[in-house]
Design a protein around this motif. Structure first.
Motif, mmCIF file in Angstrom:
data_model
loop_
_atom_site.group_PDB
_atom_site.id
_atom_site.type_symbol
_atom_site.label_atom_id
_atom_site.label_comp_id
_atom_site.label_asym_id
_atom_site.label_seq_id
_atom_site.Cartn_x
_atom_site.Cartn_y
_atom_site.Cartn_z
ATOM 1 N N LEU A 7 3.388 -20.208 -10.097
ATOM 2 C CA LEU A 7 3.548 -19.154 -9.724
ATOM 3 C C LEU A 7 3.059 -18.840 -8.173
ATOM 4 C CD1 LEU A 7 3.043 -16.599 -12.432
ATOM 5 C CD2 LEU A 7 5.120 -17.544 -11.753
ATOM 6 N N THR A 8 2.198 -20.034 -7.656
ATOM 7 C CA THR A 8 1.706 -20.113 -6.208
ATOM 8 C C THR A 8 2.439 -20.986 -5.548
ATOM 9 O OG1 THR A 8 0.049 -21.549 -6.877
ATOM 10 C CG2 THR A 8 -0.510 -19.247 -6.897
ATOM 11 N N SER A 9 3.388 -21.805 -6.034
ATOM 12 C CA SER A 9 4.050 -23.030 -5.212
ATOM 13 C C SER A 9 5.318 -22.235 -4.398
ATOM 14 C CB SER A 9 4.588 -23.838 -6.295
ATOM 15 O OG SER A 9 5.630 -24.671 -5.645
ATOM 16 N N PRO A 10 5.411 -22.649 -3.194
ATOM 17 C CA PRO A 10 6.318 -22.125 -2.411
ATOM 18 C C PRO A 10 7.751 -22.805 -2.761
ATOM 19 C CG PRO A 10 5.380 -23.616 -1.358
ATOM 20 C CD PRO A 10 4.542 -23.683 -2.443
ATOM 21 N N PHE A 11 7.818 -24.042 -3.553
ATOM 22 C CA PHE A 11 9.122 -24.514 -3.838
ATOM 23 C C PHE A 11 9.578 -23.925 -5.063
ATOM 24 C CE2 PHE A 11 5.865 -27.723 -1.832
ATOM 25 C CZ PHE A 11 6.586 -28.098 -0.740
ATOM 26 N N PHE A 169 -0.296 -16.240 2.478
ATOM 27 C CA PHE A 169 -1.159 -16.530 1.358
ATOM 28 C C PHE A 169 -2.169 -17.724 1.700
ATOM 29 C CE2 PHE A 169 -0.928 -18.993 -3.294
ATOM 30 C CZ PHE A 169 -1.876 -17.955 -3.580
ATOM 31 N N ARG A 170 -1.614 -18.894 2.181
ATOM 32 C CA ARG A 170 -2.413 -20.234 2.309
ATOM 33 C C ARG A 170 -3.013 -20.303 3.856
ATOM 34 N NH1 ARG A 170 -4.158 -20.907 -2.616
ATOM 35 N NH2 ARG A 170 -2.767 -21.754 -4.082
ATOM 36 N N ALA A 194 13.706 -9.564 -4.254
ATOM 37 C CA ALA A 194 13.401 -11.099 -4.468
ATOM 38 C C ALA A 194 12.157 -11.468 -3.625
ATOM 39 C CB ALA A 194 14.822 -11.746 -3.886
ATOM 40 N N ILE A 195 12.006 -11.112 -2.624
ATOM 41 C CA ILE A 195 10.600 -11.464 -1.775
ATOM 42 C C ILE A 195 9.336 -10.722 -2.314
ATOM 43 C CG2 ILE A 195 9.397 -11.711 0.361
ATOM 44 C CD1 ILE A 195 11.899 -13.483 0.050
ATOM 45 N N ARG A 196 9.623 -9.500 -2.625
ATOM 46 C CA ARG A 196 8.574 -8.525 -3.077
ATOM 47 C C ARG A 196 7.997 -9.020 -4.182
ATOM 48 N NH1 ARG A 196 11.003 -3.786 -2.996
ATOM 49 N NH2 ARG A 196 11.608 -3.885 -5.218
ATOM 50 N N ASP A 197 8.779 -9.323 -5.324
ATOM 51 C CA ASP A 197 8.516 -9.255 -6.599
ATOM 52 C C ASP A 197 7.956 -10.630 -7.147
ATOM 53 O OD1 ASP A 197 8.963 -6.738 -6.685
ATOM 54 O OD2 ASP A 197 10.887 -6.823 -7.670
ATOM 55 N N THR A 198 8.251 -11.677 -5.982
ATOM 56 C CA THR A 198 7.708 -13.139 -6.370
ATOM 57 C C THR A 198 6.390 -13.494 -5.508
ATOM 58 O OG1 THR A 198 9.225 -13.912 -4.474
ATOM 59 C CG2 THR A 198 10.106 -13.851 -6.650
ATOM 60 N N GLU A 199 5.817 -12.509 -5.127
ATOM 61 C CA GLU A 199 4.525 -12.790 -4.697
ATOM 62 C C GLU A 199 3.425 -13.541 -5.764
ATOM 63 O OE1 GLU A 199 3.862 -12.723 -1.484
ATOM 64 O OE2 GLU A 199 3.991 -10.776 -0.563
ATOM 65 N N PRO A 200 2.500 -14.344 -5.233
ATOM 66 C CA PRO A 200 1.561 -15.067 -6.298
ATOM 67 C C PRO A 200 0.851 -13.821 -7.000
ATOM 68 C CG PRO A 200 1.725 -16.209 -3.992
ATOM 69 C CD PRO A 200 2.511 -14.961 -4.003
ATOM 70 N N PRO A 201 0.520 -14.344 -8.231
ATOM 71 C CA PRO A 201 -0.580 -13.001 -8.868
ATOM 72 C C PRO A 201 -1.748 -12.697 -8.135
ATOM 73 C CG PRO A 201 0.315 -14.976 -10.271
ATOM 74 C CD PRO A 201 0.661 -15.517 -8.941
ATOM 75 N N GLY A 202 -1.844 -11.413 -7.996
ATOM 76 C CA GLY A 202 -2.996 -11.045 -7.299
ATOM 77 C C GLY A 202 -2.937 -10.991 -5.740
ATOM 78 N N PHE A 203 -1.894 -10.998 -5.423
ATOM 79 C CA PHE A 203 -1.667 -11.421 -3.819
ATOM 80 C C PHE A 203 -0.674 -10.356 -3.516
ATOM 81 C CE2 PHE A 203 0.005 -13.069 0.065
ATOM 82 C CZ PHE A 203 -0.681 -13.029 0.905
ATOM 83 N N SER A 204 -0.926 -9.666 -2.214
ATOM 84 C CA SER A 204 -0.035 -8.646 -1.578
ATOM 85 C C SER A 204 0.000 -8.407 -0.075
ATOM 86 C CB SER A 204 0.041 -7.346 -2.463
ATOM 87 O OG SER A 204 -1.061 -6.723 -2.178
#
Length: 204
Positions: A7-11, A169-170, A194-204
């Protein structure tokens, strides 16, 4: 369909965001490529994510290949990679430009994760410079059209949103004041589920 990945991978995120924008349902199965996972090796001997498992059990690997497949599903009029002409090449070109941002940010992260005594400051500096060069180029090159490839959202837009949110994020730094057109484009993209709801867990 099942999508395997972190869930944190940009790919992985670019596939998730693309599928959501295209309206293609899938089941997300979390796999950490940094752990030795017999299941992941069984799916992809390279041990990399994302992997898409189709309903018939066949497998697709590599994010752009998966995206190309997902774009064939559903109504052809809703395709996010135009089928031909300048719009197609613009969408793929901007995918490549956004991917260059991700590549530089990932390389920087990986270098900084090495033991401190093994890190190469010159490598970190080079990746930061490469990121800045690409970002400056994108700012200068953004078209005046509503979306990258014209009047409709495409793969190029989605990738730009994923790349810039991965930066937050990184590799967080204050790039927006020097890139006002790109910052405005990001605000537009951030409003899309599609962008808003695919953020890594705990990150916004």
């Amino acid at each position: 369909m099942k999508l395997y990945g972190s869930l944190t991978s940009p790919f992985v995120r670019k596939v998730r965001a693309f599928a959501m924008e295209r309206g293609v349902p899938f089941e997300m199965v979390v796999e950490d490529p940094w752990q030795v996972s017999p299941r992941l090796i069984g799916l992809n001997p390279a041990g990399k994510v994302p992997v898409l498992e189709l309903d018939d059990g066949s497998l697709l690997v590599e994010s752009l290949l998966i995206i190309e497949y997902l774009d064939t599903l559903g109504d052809p009029s809703g395709a996010l990679i135009p089928g031909a002409g300048k719009a197609r090449w613009d969408a793929l070109l901007w995918h490549a430009r956004a991917q260059a941002l991700i590549d530089a940010a990932v390389a920087r992260v990986l270098e900084l994760r090495r033991p401190e005594n093994l890190q190469m400051p010159a490598r970190v500096a080079r990746e930061e410079a490469r990121f800045a060069e690409v970002l400056d180029f994108i700012e200068r090159s953004l078209p005046d059209t509503p979306w990258i490839a014209g009047d409709a959202i495409s793969l190029g837009d989605i990738m730009l949103g994923v790349a810039l949110r991965y930066t937050a994020f990184r590799y967080p730094h204050d790039w927006e004041p020097a890139h006002p057109r790109l910052a405005a484009r990001l605000r537009k993209l951030e409003a899309r589920p599609a962008i808003r709801d695919t953020e890594p867990p705990g990150f916004s």
